[in-house]
Write an enzyme that holds these catalytic residues in place. Sequence first.
Site, PDB file in Angstrom:
ATOM      1  N   GLY A  12      75.740  10.753  48.773  1.00 58.96           N
ATOM      2  CA  GLY A  12      74.817  11.880  48.355  1.00 58.96           C
ATOM      3  C   GLY A  12      75.191  12.462  46.879  1.00 58.96           C
ATOM      4  O   GLY A  12      74.947  13.763  46.696  1.00 58.96           O
ATOM      5  N   THR A  13      75.636  11.674  45.922  1.00 62.55           N
ATOM      6  CA  THR A  13      75.963  12.128  44.861  1.00 62.55           C
ATOM      7  C   THR A  13      74.740  12.775  43.926  1.00 62.55           C
ATOM      8  O   THR A  13      74.577  13.421  43.081  1.00 62.55           O
ATOM      9  CB  THR A  13      76.735  11.383  43.831  1.00 62.55           C
ATOM     10  OG1 THR A  13      75.906   9.954  43.536  1.00 62.55           O
ATOM     11  CG2 THR A  13      78.012  11.049  44.398  1.00 62.55           C
ATOM     12  N   ASN A  14      73.590  11.991  44.143  1.00 61.25           N
ATOM     13  CA  ASN A  14      72.446  12.352  43.481  1.00 61.25           C
ATOM     14  C   ASN A  14      71.780  13.763  44.116  1.00 61.25           C
ATOM     15  O   ASN A  14      71.352  14.554  43.363  1.00 61.25           O
ATOM     16  CB  ASN A  14      71.326  11.038  43.704  1.00 61.25           C
ATOM     17  CG  ASN A  14      71.285   9.967  42.505  1.00 61.25           C
ATOM     18  OD1 ASN A  14      71.210  10.455  41.571  1.00 61.25           O
ATOM     19  ND2 ASN A  14      71.972   9.021  43.073  1.00 61.25           N
ATOM     20  N   MET A  91      67.954   4.963  52.441  1.00 63.94           N
ATOM     21  CA  MET A  91      68.039   3.457  52.867  1.00 63.94           C
ATOM     22  C   MET A  91      66.964   2.768  53.978  1.00 63.94           C
ATOM     23  O   MET A  91      67.185   1.773  54.297  1.00 63.94           O
ATOM     24  CB  MET A  91      69.377   2.957  53.201  1.00 63.94           C
ATOM     25  CG  MET A  91      70.597   3.202  52.055  1.00 63.94           C
ATOM     26  SD  MET A  91      70.101   2.493  50.523  1.00 63.94           S
ATOM     27  CE  MET A  91      71.149   3.173  49.244  1.00 63.94           C
ATOM     28  N   LEU A  94      60.064   3.378  54.206  1.00 63.35           N
ATOM     29  CA  LEU A  94      59.024   4.076  54.827  1.00 63.35           C
ATOM     30  C   LEU A  94      57.576   3.060  54.886  1.00 63.35           C
ATOM     31  O   LEU A  94      57.499   2.523  54.001  1.00 63.35           O
ATOM     32  CB  LEU A  94      58.672   5.553  54.109  1.00 63.35           C
ATOM     33  CG  LEU A  94      59.888   6.401  53.927  1.00 63.35           C
ATOM     34  CD1 LEU A  94      59.789   7.425  52.925  1.00 63.35           C
ATOM     35  CD2 LEU A  94      59.824   7.002  55.479  1.00 63.35           C
ATOM     36  N   ASN A 108      61.611   8.204  43.818  1.00 60.65           N
ATOM     37  CA  ASN A 108      62.829   7.429  44.073  1.00 60.65           C
ATOM     38  C   ASN A 108      63.767   7.270  42.980  1.00 60.65           C
ATOM     39  O   ASN A 108      63.305   7.110  41.906  1.00 60.65           O
ATOM     40  CB  ASN A 108      62.428   6.428  44.805  1.00 60.65           C
ATOM     41  CG  ASN A 108      63.636   5.365  45.221  1.00 60.65           C
ATOM     42  OD1 ASN A 108      64.555   5.935  45.831  1.00 60.65           O
ATOM     43  ND2 ASN A 108      63.655   4.122  44.614  1.00 60.65           N
ATOM     44  N   HIS A 110      66.429   4.568  41.655  1.00 68.59           N
ATOM     45  CA  HIS A 110      66.907   3.060  41.653  1.00 68.59           C
ATOM     46  C   HIS A 110      67.974   2.495  40.708  1.00 68.59           C
ATOM     47  O   HIS A 110      67.564   3.017  39.437  1.00 68.59           O
ATOM     48  CB  HIS A 110      65.767   2.137  41.824  1.00 68.59           C
ATOM     49  CG  HIS A 110      66.054   0.789  42.146  1.00 68.59           C
ATOM     50  ND1 HIS A 110      66.622   0.588  43.239  1.00 68.59           N
ATOM     51  CD2 HIS A 110      66.435  -0.266  41.258  1.00 68.59           C
ATOM     52  CE1 HIS A 110      66.791  -0.999  43.322  1.00 68.59           C
ATOM     53  NE2 HIS A 110      66.846  -1.283  41.904  1.00 68.59           N
TER      54      HIS A 110
HETATM   55  C1  GAR Z   1      72.509   5.349  44.140  1.00 63.48           C
HETATM   56  O1  GAR Z   1      72.888   4.590  43.305  1.00 63.48           O
HETATM   57  C2  GAR Z   1      70.887   5.288  44.247  1.00 63.48           C
HETATM   58  O2  GAR Z   1      70.028   4.926  43.004  1.00 63.48           O
HETATM   59  C3  GAR Z   1      70.868   4.030  45.063  1.00 63.48           C
HETATM   60  O3  GAR Z   1      71.710   4.360  46.306  1.00 63.48           O
HETATM   61  C4  GAR Z   1      72.835   5.034  45.511  1.00 63.48           C
HETATM   62  C5  GAR Z   1      73.094   6.177  46.235  1.00 63.48           C
HETATM   63  O4  GAR Z   1      74.101   7.079  46.153  1.00 63.48           O
HETATM   64  N1  GAR Z   1      69.536   3.698  45.897  1.00 63.48           N
HETATM   65  C6  GAR Z   1      69.001   2.664  45.997  1.00 63.48           C
HETATM   66  O5  GAR Z   1      69.645   1.700  45.636  1.00 63.48           O
HETATM   67  C7  GAR Z   1      67.827   2.725  46.595  1.00 63.48           C
HETATM   68  N2  GAR Z   1      67.123   1.396  46.318  1.00 63.48           N
HETATM   69  P1  GAR Z   1      74.084   8.854  46.374  1.00 63.48           P
HETATM   70  O6  GAR Z   1      74.095   8.705  47.946  1.00 63.48           O
HETATM   71  O7  GAR Z   1      75.669   9.106  46.218  1.00 63.48           O
HETATM   72  O8  GAR Z   1      73.390   9.460  45.631  1.00 63.48           O
END
Ligand code: GAR
Length: 210
Positions: A12-14, A91, A94, A108, A110
């Site tokens: 969940g850093t984003n 992950m 949908l 989203n 990516h």
């Molecule tokens: C992030 O790097 C995001 O871009 C990626 O998963 C990570 C989640 O990190 N998403 C994907 O690969 C989607 N296809 P987070 O939980 O620390 O935000």
Amino acid sequence: MINIAVLVSGGGTNLQALIDAQQAGKIENGRIALVVSSNPNAYALERAAKADIPTAVLRRKDFGTADSYAGALDTLLREKGIGLIVLAGFMTVLPDSFCRLYENRIINVHPSLIPSFCGEGYYGLRVHEAALAKGVKVTGATVHFVSEVVDGGAIIAQKAVEVEEDDTPEVLQRRVMEQAEWILLPQAVSDFCAGRLTVRGAWVARKEKE
Ligand code: GAR
């Protein structure tokens, strides 16, 4: 004010970048009203709780079909009057029907420059492993609207990040997050909520502030 739901599965850093932006007053006309996790153990849930944001857990394996999973998600979103869904490391894929229902209302993030290293099977660390295996000198992140095609929706913003000689997937992932994802995502969410984004086919136009 647009109610935002952030969908997560892991660290969940984003999500944290969005919470920090909100607390700094940088999400114009939007507020995070709900965090939904597909994983009950996701650290993202703790981040949400610390910020007093309501949470829910929806595990894909508790539902027989992708459509029944999406139906339960839709019910939750309607209850909260959600106008924007953000996939922040979510992950679970949908179903098409859900993507159509929320057309141009799902964003989203990516961790590559789409159309490189994207689509089915490219998620999380795997994206960076693939970039390193190919030897690319530049990678980055993309924020885009979600369509029925995995990682195929209209691109809102992209930012390039340099690959360095001794990078491991973990080191590269961290650099892409710091230099691209955590900047692009809150900006795109704020632009959406402030009504600055217009989708014209594959192109997303961004109106500058007046
Ligand atoms: C992030 O790097 C995001 O871009 C990626 O998963 C990570 C989640 O990190 N998403 C994907 O690969 C989607 N296809 P987070 O939980 O620390 O935000």
